[in-house]
Design an enzyme around this catalytic site. Structure first.
Site, mmCIF file in Angstrom:
data_model
loop_
_atom_site.group_PDB
_atom_site.id
_atom_site.type_symbol
_atom_site.label_atom_id
_atom_site.label_comp_id
_atom_site.label_asym_id
_atom_site.label_seq_id
_atom_site.Cartn_x
_atom_site.Cartn_y
_atom_site.Cartn_z
ATOM 1 N N SER A 1 27.279 -38.159 -6.572
ATOM 2 C CA SER A 1 28.257 -39.098 -7.110
ATOM 3 C C SER A 1 27.785 -40.482 -6.692
ATOM 4 C CB SER A 1 29.666 -38.804 -6.579
ATOM 5 O OG SER A 1 29.678 -38.868 -5.159
ATOM 6 N N ARG B 1 30.544 -33.813 -20.656
ATOM 7 C CA ARG B 1 30.296 -34.469 -21.934
ATOM 8 C C ARG B 1 28.830 -34.284 -22.284
ATOM 9 N NH1 ARG B 1 35.001 -34.258 -22.479
ATOM 10 N NH2 ARG B 1 36.497 -35.966 -22.770
ATOM 11 N N GLU C 1 30.030 -32.779 -32.217
ATOM 12 C CA GLU C 1 30.949 -31.665 -32.434
ATOM 13 C C GLU C 1 31.715 -31.822 -33.749
ATOM 14 O OE1 GLU C 1 33.382 -31.501 -28.930
ATOM 15 O OE2 GLU C 1 31.686 -31.006 -27.622
ATOM 16 N N HIS D 1 33.657 -26.167 -26.852
ATOM 17 C CA HIS D 1 34.458 -27.174 -26.141
ATOM 18 C C HIS D 1 35.862 -26.647 -25.855
ATOM 19 C CE1 HIS D 1 34.819 -31.796 -25.490
ATOM 20 N NE2 HIS D 1 35.477 -31.114 -24.553
#
Length: 312
Positions: free
Chosen positions: A172, A230, A259, A277
């Site tokens: 992170s 994502r 998508e 998804h």
């Protein structure tokens, strides 16, 4: 006086009565044409918008919605919401951080298990009357790396470490002192140190193609990639090349660049597991997501701080 909410999402319909029972007037516009029509016809009536990251809300739409005061995003990602345009108008943006972390983490682990244990192909061959007892890698004890240690990343880490005795590391922007996992300063260094790399970070320009050809090379020929975040975080062309060339062992994906279109190159690979998804979708997640939206709306219109603000 009741407030009007433009609802652009299409996945939480069963729980929208929570908003209606609280006195909100809903304008449902889940398709592009319905969205355009609703904004054109009701632009001066809408107080709030309910959207999700990929659907977003553009600067032009924000400009048209002259009464708009708050944008509520279901899910953690808000990449297609124009935060700058919203901030310029003083419009508050909230997201659904944490509301569906459990189901997303469950799905990530399901994809991981299906990928490493080759479950889809084993099921398909058994249904064909075959008896192919292929030896597949163990999951327990593997080294797991997570890109992004928000609510979803932490839920995945707990399941992996406590349920499968996995050694968990993460990347992170800054290390988190409160977690017992090892921090790496880059996706490249993280990938080099793990067997399985899970993408759990929000999308947007700041995370675009964090997982590129170099990261996949570092993950290695016995490494696996799982993406429940994502598609933009992973360079799809680089991933296809890595899968074809044996640079990595396999990939499990719940998200895609365009998508609902899924690249034929990904569907053609035997070392992929693909889902449409659905990681964050469950009755419980939908209920909790709408409940969080309601709490944010109620707080905002009561003049109180919202629970999950998004900063520009």
């Amino acid at each position: 006086m009741s407030k009007t909410v433009l609802v652009l999402v299409e996945t939480v319909d069963d729980y929208l009565p929570l908003l209606e029972r609280a006195g909100y007037r809903l304008i449902r516009a889940p398709s592009p044409q319905m969205r355009a029509d609703a904004i054109a016809r009701h632009g001066d009536e809408i107080d709030a918008v309910l959207t999700r990251g990929p659907l977003g809300l553009s600067a032009a739409e924000i400009a048209t919605l002259t009464k708009l005061r708050i944008i509520c995003v279901i899910g953690a990602g808000y990449e297609q919401v124009d935060l700058v345009a919203a901030a310029a108008r003083g419009i508050i943006v909230t997201n659904g951080a944490g509301a569906n972390a459990g189901p997303v983490a469950d799905h990530a682990m399901a994809l991981l298990l299906a990928l490493l244990r080759d479950i889809p192909r084993a099921d398909a061959s058994t249904r064909r009357g075959e008896w192919n007892r292929v030896i597949s890698p163990s999951v327990s004890g593997k080294r797991l790396g997570i890109i992004g240690l928000g609510a979803v990343g932490q839920a995945i880490a707990r399941r992996a470490s406590q349920g499968f005795d996995m050694n968990v590391s993460y990347h992170s922007r800054t290390p988190r002192a409160e977690v017992p996992y090892t921090w790496y300063d880059s996706p490249l260094h993280l990938a080099d140190a793990v067997d399985i790399l899970v993408v759990a970070t929000p999308g947007g320009n700041g995370t675009r193609h964090l997982v590129d050809a170099a990261v996949l090379e570092a993950l290695g020929a016995e490494g696996y990639l799982v993406n429940i975040a994502r598609a933009s975080v992973v360079d799809t062309d680089a991933l296809v090349g890595a899968l074809r060339g044996g640079v990595i062992a396999g990939a499990a994906l719940d998200v895609f660049d365009d998508e609902p279109a899924v690249p034929d190159a990904l569907k053609a690979q035997g070392n992929t597991v693909l889902t449409p998804h659905v990681a964050g979708q469950s009755p419980e997640a939908a209920r909790d997501t709408v409940a969080l939206v309601l709490r944010n709306l109620q707080a905002f219109f009561a003049g109180e701080p919202v629970l999950t603000p998004v900063r520009a």
